[in-house]
Design a protein around this motif. Structure first.
Motif, PDB file in Angstrom:
ATOM      1  N   ALA A   1       0.766  -1.163   0.108  1.00 63.20           N
ATOM      2  CA  ALA A   1      -0.006   0.030   0.100  1.00 63.20           C
ATOM      3  C   ALA A   1       0.920   1.333   0.094  1.00 63.20           C
ATOM      4  O   ALA A   1       1.762   1.367   0.863  1.00 63.20           O
ATOM      5  CB  ALA A   1      -0.958  -0.060   1.223  1.00 63.20           C
ATOM      6  N   ASP A   2       0.489   2.357  -1.000  1.00 68.31           N
ATOM      7  CA  ASP A   2       1.100   3.473  -0.972  1.00 68.31           C
ATOM      8  C   ASP A   2       0.312   4.316   0.031  1.00 68.31           C
ATOM      9  O   ASP A   2       0.701   5.614   0.520  1.00 68.31           O
ATOM     10  CB  ASP A   2       1.132   4.039  -2.446  1.00 68.31           C
ATOM     11  N   SER A   3      -1.257   4.122   0.139  1.00 65.67           N
ATOM     12  CA  SER A   3      -2.062   4.847   0.773  1.00 65.67           C
ATOM     13  C   SER A   3      -3.093   3.964   1.286  1.00 65.67           C
ATOM     14  O   SER A   3      -3.456   3.220   0.381  1.00 65.67           O
ATOM     15  CB  SER A   3      -2.509   6.157  -0.094  1.00 65.67           C
ATOM     16  N   VAL A   4      -3.571   4.321   2.547  1.00 72.33           N
ATOM     17  CA  VAL A   4      -4.583   3.645   3.101  1.00 72.33           C
ATOM     18  C   VAL A   4      -5.503   4.618   3.624  1.00 72.33           C
ATOM     19  O   VAL A   4      -5.247   5.689   4.428  1.00 72.33           O
ATOM     20  CB  VAL A   4      -4.466   2.539   4.249  1.00 72.33           C
ATOM     21  N   GLU A   5      -6.884   4.447   3.360  1.00 68.94           N
ATOM     22  CA  GLU A   5      -7.974   5.478   3.809  1.00 68.94           C
ATOM     23  C   GLU A   5      -9.035   4.706   4.541  1.00 68.94           C
ATOM     24  O   GLU A   5      -9.302   3.561   3.980  1.00 68.94           O
ATOM     25  CB  GLU A   5      -8.639   6.102   2.770  1.00 68.94           C
ATOM     26  N   VAL A   6      -9.320   5.012   5.823  1.00 73.18           N
ATOM     27  CA  VAL A   6     -10.475   4.389   6.489  1.00 73.18           C
ATOM     28  C   VAL A   6     -11.844   5.013   6.151  1.00 73.18           C
ATOM     29  O   VAL A   6     -12.170   6.152   6.426  1.00 73.18           O
ATOM     30  CB  VAL A   6     -10.250   4.483   8.088  1.00 73.18           C
ATOM     31  N   LEU A   7     -12.630   4.339   5.506  1.00 73.19           N
ATOM     32  CA  LEU A   7     -13.850   4.777   4.900  1.00 73.19           C
ATOM     33  C   LEU A   7     -15.117   4.787   5.991  1.00 73.19           C
ATOM     34  O   LEU A   7     -15.870   5.386   6.112  1.00 73.19           O
ATOM     35  CB  LEU A   7     -14.639   3.812   3.830  1.00 73.19           C
TER      36      LEU A   7
END
Length: 478
Positions: free
Chosen positions: A89-95
């Motif tokens: 992962a380059d970026s992770v977002e909690v939705l």
């Protein structure tokens, strides 16, 4: 922005070294680094590797079991065991956050009883993910089967004024005020003031209406919800379930049996071809569960072997009379091991008798024909012996009856006599009798309980676990 890919497509393609986005729900998060992510497309999870040294600590705390996340990065060959590829992962977002202390589905084994109480969340478990993916494909395969054979899909009414089975166990439909029902001069409920100007119920079967379609379109089928107000708390009964009911004009009982056998084998083959991972998971679940049971209570064969067995074997066909002789002379019957001992011709066969014929005696699926008229419905064609009707039931290993059908009674005088026997008022069924007055012909059909078929295909033991939101006495949640 990278286009989202389903986890199933990532895992089955085997491609690596490309950037993509995945979205799903966290199953586990280990060492603040490894997310096991599920999006429901497959029983397998995708490992998402987070750069914990360069990720905000508050974000890492929000990645909890049950939370919905989006991750973008490169798909690479996995360095660890258990998966072929993973996403760096380059970026992770909690939705969507999930409070780890309150989330009911912690990463441990839960009982099926517990999961029924939280049916709104059980889709997220591996077991129910497998079941409902298979359920979808069973429905698709059934439609495909009939479409390939030129059948017309007929939508029959859910609200009806007739009792197709003559059973009387129906849910009433009314808009009348329940606390002050209007009465007629005789003191009976005045249904003329109701929405439909008559007493109406939820349907128990679309068969009678399907017969109307078949006697104009030749081959039709229904696939819809049906309702039974039986106060039955068993592992095989629901108050709301789905039925598949084909009807064929210019067809006899042999045509009916051929169609049913072909359809069952077609659907089983489709599921075996398209759901290998789901079936493998469910088979292992079943083996683990049954390892705790005594040998005589276990399934006669593993799940996938059982399915292949039903595809490979030609179904054994015999009459009810022949089956009664076999059962009466069987060891379990002679030694009174059956809960319901068979003592004479005319007995209504129970699941234990049906399973004995399939699993012990013939060791293959069985079709029983020509049942006593007294234990079958009014619309089944009378045989010349005046004792039996042209009915058929298909019996499967582990489940007993899975299909019930018959050649229909096309002779007006015989049908009206049968209706009189069942105390079914002819004046309420004039629309049905007209098909026998104007251009009648031999015709046949059957009913297949959809949930019974899904139960068989998944190896589950309780029918409440193969329908999303089960309806049974005392339960109408969600």
């Amino acid at each position: 922005m990278s286009e989202r890919k389903k986890i199933k497509n990532i895992l089955t393609s085997g491609e690596v070294d490309y950037v993509t986005t995945v979205k799903g729900w966290v199953r586990t998060f280990r060492n603040n680094q490894f997310i096991a992510l599920s999006d429901g497309s497959t029983v397998k999870t995708l490992q998402v590797v987070v750069d914990r040294d360069n990720t905000d600590a508050d974000l890492l705390k929000r990645i909890t079991t049950g939370s919905a996340v989006s991750a973008t990065g490169k798909i690479v060959a996995s360095q660890g065991s258990g998966q072929s590829v993973e996403l760096q992962a380059d970026s992770v977002e909690v939705l969507g956050d999930s409070d780890a202390d309150k989330y009911p589905l912690q990463p441990k084994k839960h009982s099926l009883e517990f999961l029924r109480d939280i049916a709104h969340l059980r889709f997220r478990t591996n077991t129910f993910g497998c079941i409902f993916r298979i359920r979808h494909s069973v429905a698709f395969a059934i439609h495909q089967f009939f479409n390939e054979r030129g059948f017309v899909y007929l939508h029959t009414p859910i609200i009806t004024g007739s009792d197709a089975e003559g059973a009387g166990e129906m849910f009433q439909v009314t808009t009348l005020p329940l606390n002050e029902m209007p009465k007629d001069e005789a003191g009976n409920i005045d249904f003329k003031q109701d929405f439909f100007n008559k007493q109406t119920n939820l349907t128990v079967s679309g068969q009678l209406e399907a017969e109307l379609g078949a006697l104009a379109l030749s081959d039709v089928y229904t696939f819809g919800p049906t309702f039974r107000a039986e106060n039955s708390n068993t592992s095989r009964h629901l108050a709301e379930f789905w039925m598949i009911e084909p009807e064929m004009a210019f067809a006899d009982l042999n045509d009916d049996m051929d169609l049913a056998e072909d359809m069952l084998k077609y659907v089983i083959k489709y599921i075996m071809e398209h759901h290998q991972d789901d079936l493998a998971f469910l088979e292992k679940r079943l083996l683990d569960e049954e390892s705790q049971k005594p040998k005589n209570e276990r399934s006669p064969m593993p799940l996938i072997e059982k399915l292949q067995f039903c595809v490979d074997q030609p179904f054994e066909r015999l009459t009810y009379t022949e089956a009664i002789k076999i059962l009466m002379n069987s060891k379990p019957n002679k030694k009174k091991k059956f809960q319901f001992v068979i003592e004479e011709w005319g007995a209504d066969l129970q699941s234990e008798h049906e399973r004995y014929l399939v699993e012990k005696h013939f060791k293959k699926p069985v079709i029983l024909t020509d049942y006593p008229k007294d234990i079958k419905a009014f619309y089944m064609r009378m045989n010349d012996d005046d004792k039996t009707v042209r009915a058929m039931d298909i019996l499967f290993p582990g489940i007993g009856e899975i299909v019930g059908g018959s050649q229909r009674e096309e002779r007006l005088d015989v049908l009206m006599a049968r209706m009189e026997d069942f105390e079914i008022p002819a004046h309420e069924m004039e629309w049905f009798l007209d098909t026998r007055r104007f251009g009648t012909c031999e015709h046949a059909g059957f009913g297949l309980g959809f949930e019974r078929l899904v139960l068989f295909l998944t190896g589950m033991a309780n029918i409440r676990d193969v329908i999303p939101f089960p309806r049974y006495p005392g339960s109408a949640e969600f």
